[in-house]
Write a protein that holds these residues in place. Structure first.
Motif, short mmCIF file in Angstrom:
data_model
loop_
_atom_site.label_atom_id
_atom_site.label_comp_id
_atom_site.label_asym_id
_atom_site.label_seq_id
_atom_site.Cartn_x
_atom_site.Cartn_y
_atom_site.Cartn_z
N SER A 124 10.66 -1.06 4.51
CA SER A 124 10.98 -0.33 5.75
C SER A 124 12.36 0.31 5.66
N GLU A 125 13.30 -0.41 5.07
CA GLU A 125 14.67 0.09 4.94
C GLU A 125 14.76 1.33 4.05
N ILE A 126 13.93 1.38 3.02
CA ILE A 126 14.01 2.46 2.04
C ILE A 126 13.09 3.63 2.38
N TRP A 127 12.12 3.40 3.27
CA TRP A 127 11.03 4.37 3.40
C TRP A 127 11.48 5.71 3.97
N GLY A 128 12.49 5.71 4.83
CA GLY A 128 12.99 6.98 5.35
C GLY A 128 13.51 7.87 4.24
N ALA A 129 14.22 7.29 3.27
CA ALA A 129 14.72 8.06 2.13
C ALA A 129 13.57 8.53 1.25
N VAL A 130 12.55 7.69 1.08
CA VAL A 130 11.39 8.07 0.27
C VAL A 130 10.68 9.27 0.89
N ASP A 184 0.83 -1.21 0.00
CA ASP A 184 0.00 0.00 0.00
C ASP A 184 0.87 1.25 0.00
N HIS A 185 1.94 1.24 0.78
CA HIS A 185 2.86 2.39 0.82
C HIS A 185 3.42 2.66 -0.58
N ILE A 186 3.92 1.62 -1.22
CA ILE A 186 4.58 1.80 -2.51
C ILE A 186 3.59 2.20 -3.60
N MET A 187 2.41 1.61 -3.58
CA MET A 187 1.41 1.92 -4.59
C MET A 187 0.74 3.28 -4.37
N SER A 188 1.01 3.89 -3.22
CA SER A 188 0.47 5.23 -2.96
C SER A 188 1.29 6.32 -3.65
N LEU A 189 2.45 5.96 -4.15
CA LEU A 189 3.33 6.92 -4.82
C LEU A 189 2.83 7.18 -6.24
N VAL A 190 3.42 8.17 -6.90
CA VAL A 190 3.09 8.44 -8.30
C VAL A 190 3.44 7.23 -9.13
N ASP A 191 2.48 6.71 -9.87
CA ASP A 191 2.67 5.46 -10.61
C ASP A 191 2.26 5.66 -12.06
N PHE A 192 3.25 5.91 -12.93
CA PHE A 192 2.97 6.16 -14.34
C PHE A 192 2.41 4.92 -15.04
N GLU A 193 2.72 3.71 -14.51
CA GLU A 193 2.21 2.49 -15.12
C GLU A 193 0.69 2.43 -15.06
N ARG A 194 0.11 2.92 -13.96
CA ARG A 194 -1.32 2.80 -13.76
C ARG A 194 -2.08 4.09 -14.09
N SER A 195 -1.36 5.12 -14.52
CA SER A 195 -2.03 6.38 -14.84
C SER A 195 -2.80 6.24 -16.14
N THR A 196 -3.83 7.02 -16.28
CA THR A 196 -4.70 6.92 -17.46
C THR A 196 -4.23 7.82 -18.59
N HIS A 197 -3.12 8.52 -18.38
CA HIS A 197 -2.58 9.39 -19.43
C HIS A 197 -1.10 9.08 -19.60
N SER A 198 -0.56 9.49 -20.73
CA SER A 198 0.87 9.32 -20.97
C SER A 198 1.61 10.56 -20.49
N ALA A 207 10.20 13.19 -0.54
CA ALA A 207 8.88 13.79 -0.66
C ALA A 207 8.80 15.14 0.04
N GLU A 208 9.55 15.27 1.14
CA GLU A 208 9.46 16.50 1.94
C GLU A 208 10.52 17.53 1.55
N LYS A 209 11.74 17.05 1.28
CA LYS A 209 12.85 17.98 1.09
C LYS A 209 13.69 17.70 -0.14
N GLY A 210 13.31 16.72 -0.94
CA GLY A 210 14.11 16.36 -2.10
C GLY A 210 14.17 17.47 -3.13
N LYS A 211 15.26 17.55 -3.85
CA LYS A 211 15.45 18.59 -4.86
C LYS A 211 14.54 18.39 -6.06
N PHE A 212 14.08 17.15 -6.28
CA PHE A 212 13.35 16.84 -7.51
C PHE A 212 11.96 16.25 -7.25
N GLY A 213 11.46 16.43 -6.02
CA GLY A 213 10.13 15.96 -5.70
C GLY A 213 10.11 14.50 -5.26
N PRO A 214 8.91 13.98 -4.99
CA PRO A 214 8.79 12.61 -4.47
C PRO A 214 9.13 11.55 -5.51
#
Length: 224
Positions: free
Chosen positions: A104-110, A4-18, A114-121
């Motif tokens: 769990s290991e990667i989620w802190g970086a994710v 659920d955490h991972i699928m809550s992110l921006v997902d171009f595979e499931r988006s309805t537009h290109s 999302a909060e402070k990254g130079k290029f967004g989430p």
């Protein structure tokens, strides 16, 4: 919960537009991997791009290497039954426990991106790609076969420095994102060809073959 955490992110595979091609770049992926101490640098990878057959080609290569008694990772997309199928070690998907642990290991970086990254989430595909690198590094494998998700040049997998680059048959695909001509699409997929890294490509249309050979010669990549 991890899925659920991972699928809550921006997902171009499931988006309805290109999405516009400008949305794709490697800066955010590199920023994410920096937080994870660059697991991609520990890989012994085979990088597979193309339009038709890249998934089955990646699976065949992984199977051949495993039959030769090597320990092999395989990263492909999309999945059929469970997202865990995308990250396999010796033809076995990650267990639910392993998948949850790596999430769990990667989620802190994710969250930081999302909060402070130079290029967004980070996107779903970027996170899954980074998770595969973490899983493969922990398993200390002999080889990893990495399938490109979309295109090549700006795909999240193109941060690796492989042992060999491989391109299957190229034809028109994802034209709204990669370009409307076979030439434009080939240029994108040729983006996985790297300096002095051998290239293997399948039989192609002449316009495609000419582009691949030109790129290979430009970066001193021996090609077959």
């Amino acid at each position: 919960s991890a899925v659920d955490h991972i699928m809550s992110l921006v997902d171009f595979e499931r988006s309805t537009h290109s999405p516009n091609h400008s949305k794709f770049h490697l800066e955010r992926m590199n920023e994410l991997l920096e937080f994870l101490n660059h697991p991609q640098k520990d890989l012994h990878a085979i990088h597979v791009a193309g339009t038709k057959g890249k998934g089955s080609t990646a699976a065949l290569i992984a199977s051949i290497l495993q039959q030769a008694k090597y320990n092999v990772g395989l990263y492909t997309s999309p999945h059929l039954h469970t997202v865990r199928e995308r990250i396999q070690i010796n033809q076995m998907p990650l267990t639910e426990e392993e998948f949850a642990r790596i999430t769990s290991e990667i989620w802190g970086a994710v969250e930081f991106l999302a909060e402070k990254g130079k290029f967004g989430p980070a996107t779903t595909f970027e996170v899954l790609t980074a998770m595969s690198f973490l899983a493969f590094r922990k398993a200390k494998l002999d080889f990893e076969v990495i399938e490109v998700g979309l295109g090549g040049r700006l795909d999240a997998t193109n941060v690796i420095h492989p042992l060999v680059s491989l391109i299957t048959s190229i034809s028109l695909d994802h034209t709204a994102t990669l370009g409307e001509s076979i030439k434009q699409i080939t240029m994108e997929k040729a983006g996985i060809i790297k300096s002095e890294i051998p290239l293997v490509f399948s039989e192609q249309k002449k316009v495609v073959e000419d582009i691949l050979i030109k790129k290979a010669k430009k970066v001193n990549s021996k090609f077959v």
